[in-house]
Scaffold this active site. Sequence first.
Site, PDB file in Angstrom:
ATOM      1  N   GLY B 159     -19.130  26.958  16.174  1.00 47.02           N
ATOM      2  CA  GLY B 159     -18.284  28.088  16.571  1.00 47.02           C
ATOM      3  C   GLY B 159     -16.853  28.033  16.074  1.00 47.02           C
ATOM      4  O   GLY B 159     -16.050  28.890  16.436  1.00 47.02           O
ATOM      5  N   HIS B 166      -8.595  21.391  15.406  1.00 50.94           N
ATOM      6  CA  HIS B 166      -7.763  21.840  16.533  1.00 50.94           C
ATOM      7  C   HIS B 166      -8.560  21.840  17.827  1.00 50.94           C
ATOM      8  O   HIS B 166      -9.786  21.943  17.816  1.00 50.94           O
ATOM      9  CB  HIS B 166      -7.212  23.246  16.273  1.00 50.94           C
ATOM     10  CG  HIS B 166      -8.271  24.303  16.142  1.00 50.94           C
ATOM     11  ND1 HIS B 166      -9.068  24.430  15.024  1.00 50.94           N
ATOM     12  CD2 HIS B 166      -8.693  25.277  16.988  1.00 50.94           C
ATOM     13  CE1 HIS B 166      -9.922  25.435  15.182  1.00 50.94           C
ATOM     14  NE2 HIS B 166      -9.726  25.965  16.380  1.00 50.94           N
ATOM     15  N   HIS B 240     -11.206   6.497  39.513  1.00 54.62           N
ATOM     16  CA  HIS B 240     -11.435   7.829  40.068  1.00 54.62           C
ATOM     17  C   HIS B 240     -10.176   8.682  39.973  1.00 54.62           C
ATOM     18  O   HIS B 240      -9.092   8.256  40.385  1.00 54.62           O
ATOM     19  CB  HIS B 240     -11.871   7.745  41.537  1.00 54.62           C
ATOM     20  CG  HIS B 240     -12.075   9.110  42.128  1.00 54.62           C
ATOM     21  ND1 HIS B 240     -13.250   9.810  41.965  1.00 54.62           N
ATOM     22  CD2 HIS B 240     -11.238   9.932  42.809  1.00 54.62           C
ATOM     23  CE1 HIS B 240     -13.128  10.994  42.541  1.00 54.62           C
ATOM     24  NE2 HIS B 240     -11.916  11.100  43.059  1.00 54.62           N
TER      25      HIS B 240
END
Lengths: 333, 333
Positions: B159, B166, B240
């Site tokens: 795509g 980028h 976490h």
Amino acid sequence: MSELRKDSVTGRWVIVSTERRKRRSDFHLEPVRVTSDSSCPFCEGHEQMTARELLAFGRQGSAPDTPGWSLRVVPNQVPVLRVEGTLDRQGEGLFDKMNGIGAHEVIIESPRHEETLATLPEDAVEQALWACRERVHDLKRDQRFRSIVIFKNHGAAAGAAVEHSHLQLLALPIVPREVRDEVEGARAHYEIKERCAFCDILRQEITDGRRVIAESADMVAVSPYAPRFPFETWILPRRHEARFEDTPRQELASLARMLGDLLRRMDKALEMPPYNLLIHSAPIKEALGESYHWHVEIIPKLTKVAGFEWATGLYLNPTTPEEAAEVLRETRV
Amino acid sequence: MSELRKDSVTGRWVIVSTERRKRRSDFHLEPVRVTSDSSCPFCEGHEQMTARELLAFGRQGSAPDTPGWSLRVVPNQVPVLRVEGTLDRQGEGLFDKMNGIGAHEVIIESPRHEETLATLPEDAVEQALWACRERVHDLKRDQRFRSIVIFKNHGAAAGAAVEHSHLQLLALPIVPREVRDEVEGARAHYEIKERCAFCDILRQEITDGRRVIAESADMVAVSPYAPRFPFETWILPRRHEARFEDTPRQELASLARMLGDLLRRMDKALEMPPYNLLIHSAPIKEALGESYHWHVEIIPKLTKVAGFEWATGLYLNPTTPEEAAEVLRETRV
């Protein structure tokens, strides 16, 4: 300015972009041209190249797995899931798995290689829908299955591995996520409104008119309000019915007529696009008679799905449904 | 026999097929070869071809929108959503819509056209991650936004519209469906277990080892148990943390190192595959500090998504994650 639009059943948002607006000529079109293939396993005379037929129509006394049929249903040669065995649901620590039990069948719509759903006579399309209905009734007797999905990949770009026109049927021991989301959304609507969400959509779309592509006595074709893809098209039966397989023959004949007409319009307007066709129907064992409403979705493959869509589940559609409906409505075939 | 496997966070089932088993050589590979392009808007010297820069690194006194940078962030030239205007949420009968308000930015990782995340030096990748973090902090101040998605499309087949490497950032006034599903799944796990679902996955995967690709002091790369796509790879921080943008610089440096290493292994093992990279992070305004755990997902584009997947949300993966992890683990770069 683009718009964020919400699918009223699933709650899925899409971006309908008018800034990146695309007309037909802006898409990267990959027209599906059916060639001939002397080694096609689905052609008449090649019956020995498939597994044994589960169902055939049109035989005037000819033996199974020989020529003389107008439609055949066979197990997929490389099935995604298999009927034999047990589910054997089990955990692996945190994780859950089960064996790949299911059915994966192929509905060969015509003995002739070069036909498509758009070129087949109406009664052949009706016959294909009827064959799907019969297979669903048969597979529903298997207590392991929870949902049955019927779909078509038309053209290599839409995932078709065999060129010869066919539908696929998959019986699953689970209710997959997209089906679950739609069913739950419709159920939530029903709980609040005591009306079917799709019946409500039908009424509003018919009154509004901007997204209606075609209407018949039994069927309505619309561009949905929040389409994920350009020229995404739904065919909804006017009569409320949760399950495709509970539809009477005369309504399937109406669907066949509408489907052929729509696909010919798409072939003309979008230059023979690859597409996926899906029949959405209620999961097998659930009491959804009043809240769910079966329908057909057709998705021409005109754009690529990229990271943005995977990341977000938020689809970017460069064509408004009002524009798509107008193009298809005005296409004469 | 194939297996149905369930993603323990989202509840999404996938079919991991061993019958349609595919090795690297069975995929239709489309290697991404970066060519040169004298009209590339992202190259150094072409700063006037983009909108005005929002952020730049590496300038030693050079003026904005001139050469002399090591990284630039600019608004997307054809934005999916725009910052200017009001949301103007409204109904249309049953349906809901709002204006396409949001931000759509491009992080140009290098002034040089031919670089990729796999070939850039580690500190340039770290710089790109840091730029994303800074932009998120800036955009979070806009009260209209509810989630920020960072992603990369590498190669045209994935795509990418512009070849020059980028990342893209999209700030949204909604929480999109995929993000919502993951967040809700993690929250449900937390409510039952009082532990983070991703911390649990990390512990189990490290102990098990079969799906671990690489480990460092801060990061672990795994093939997830129920991957939608062949060679789908996740990088999870050991510590976490709900939000990417709350990650300290030293952990982003670790991520940069792991990312470069993994992408070089993929380039070697899968022949320069197109891929999508996604940063999953908690929605902005929600208290998810204990239940959500940010991470990176990399999806090489090796297969086509067809009607079956759209119909069901049920992905068919021809490569087991154990096999994919083994291949990538043993690839030396």
